[in-house]
Design an enzyme around this catalytic site. Structure first.
Site, PDB file in Angstrom:
ATOM      1  N   ASP A 154     -11.049 -45.717  -6.968  1.00 34.09           N
ATOM      2  CA  ASP A 154      -9.598 -45.489  -6.903  1.00 34.09           C
ATOM      3  C   ASP A 154      -8.826 -46.571  -7.659  1.00 34.09           C
ATOM      4  OD1 ASP A 154     -10.437 -43.540  -5.011  1.00 34.09           O
ATOM      5  OD2 ASP A 154     -10.250 -45.022  -3.402  1.00 34.09           O
ATOM      6  N   GLU A 165      -5.809 -34.500  -4.234  1.00 37.57           N
ATOM      7  CA  GLU A 165      -5.492 -35.868  -3.824  1.00 37.57           C
ATOM      8  C   GLU A 165      -5.421 -36.762  -5.059  1.00 37.57           C
ATOM      9  OE1 GLU A 165      -8.722 -36.974  -1.247  1.00 37.57           O
ATOM     10  OE2 GLU A 165     -10.114 -37.344  -2.906  1.00 37.57           O
TER      11      GLU A 165
END
Length: 330
Positions: free
Chosen positions: A30, A212
């Site tokens: 991420d 997401e």
């Protein structure tokens, strides 16, 4: 084309080597890179233990890979923000530095909610960070952050700031959607949530039904929002929405969704499960995507807890219609 040819090494002015579509910073999922107006690059990401927030800074992308990594915040022992510290992003808005991240609770590790840290000075690397608690929804919003919520990013457009995040809805096998709202300040929303996208297609529904990890890049009057879909293994991939900068960004009809992913696993290059990206520019102003991916097709154990998601870089080119081109070709 050979592996060496695919991994073209670019010599940067500082003499360090920068590789594209190869592991750049190991075991950092991420990844988020913010280039500030003073020329500093700031890097943060999820760490394998999911127990803290780290920050690096450097004057170039190449130097970030070897920059000192500093822990600027650690999880609580219990209660909110005590487990699963995920997907931090650093932003400068409303005249201050903010860190947005998600966290669960030791007593209920899947009670994931979005939280905010505010820097109490002008130097995010050295100055103190203060907890602002959970992101606050707008008055009259009864739904936001009531369920599993994570992966917030910030969109700035025409002087307005928008908060975009993923949240699960439904019962049983819950569905993760992406929502948007305008911000009042760095830790409070000003409008109720608006649904932007839900997993409509088969490639968004592998393992889990997931949208997401939004990321924003702008070009020639258009806003492009990438997002990640499906479970976090080799099926993880990247989709995209597009809006005009003059459109009402809180109107879902302003956003056009791609029918197919714009980036996915490429076994020939041994890049598996690309996803959860951000965007920045190199020192010459060229657009760069920062993303994570794996180098192995077989994942040991639960993919969520396997540490081998590595931060990588990709050059973004633009086609004749002004749309981003996502390619592993250098």
């Amino acid at each position: 084309m050979t592996e060496m040819e695919r991994s073209i090494i670019i010599k940067m002015e500082n003499g360090k080597e920068l590789k594209y579509n190869e592991p750049w910073i190991l075991q950092r999922a991420d990844p988020y890179v913010y280039r500030h107006t003073d020329g500093w690059y700031y890097f943060t990401a999820s760490v394998p233990a999911y127990d803290c927030i780290i920050l690096r800074r450097a004057k170039s992308l190449a130097e970030l890979s070897e920059a000192e990594e500093k822990v600027i915040w650690r999880k609580h022992e219990s209660g909110p923000m005590s487990e699963h510290i995920w997907a931090p992003e650093i932003h400068f808005l409303f005249g201050k530095w903010y860190l947005y991240f998600a966290g669960g609770e030791k007593e209920n590790i899947w009670n994931i909610r979005p939280y905010v840290l505010e820097c109490q000075g002008n130097d995010p690397y050295e100055d103190v960070w203060e907890e602002k608690g959970k992101m606050q929804r707008a008055e009259g919003d009864e739904f936001s952050f009531e369920a599993f919520s994570l992966d917030a990013t910030i969109l700035e457009n025409k002087g307005e700031y928008y908060y975009i995040w993923a949240e699960k809805v439904g019962v049983g096998k819950q569905i993760s959607n992406l929502y948007i709202a305008k911000m009042e300040n760095g830790y409070t929303l000003n409008t109720v949530q608006v649904l932007l996208t839900t997993p409509d297609y088969d490639w968004e529904r592998i393992g889990f039904w997931v949208n997401e990890g939004p990321g924003i890049i702008k070009h020639n009057g258009k806003i492009f929002m990438t997002y990640s879909a499906s479970e976090t293994g080799v099926c993880y991939c990247i989709g995209m929405l597009t809006a005009d900068e003059n459109a009402d960004l809180l109107d879902p009809r302003s956003w056009d969704k791609e029918r197919f992913p714009v980036l996915r696993t490429d076994e020939t290059r041994e890049i598996y499960g690309p996803g959860h990206n951000s965007f920045t520019t190199d020192e010459e102003g060229n657009d760069i995507m920062v993303y994570h991916a794996r180098k192995e097709s077989v994942i040991e154990g639960d993919p969520l807890y396997n540490p081998n998601r590595h931060a990588m870089l990709m050059k973004i080119r633009w086609d004749e219609d002004g749309r981003p081109v996502f390619s592993y070709e250098d």
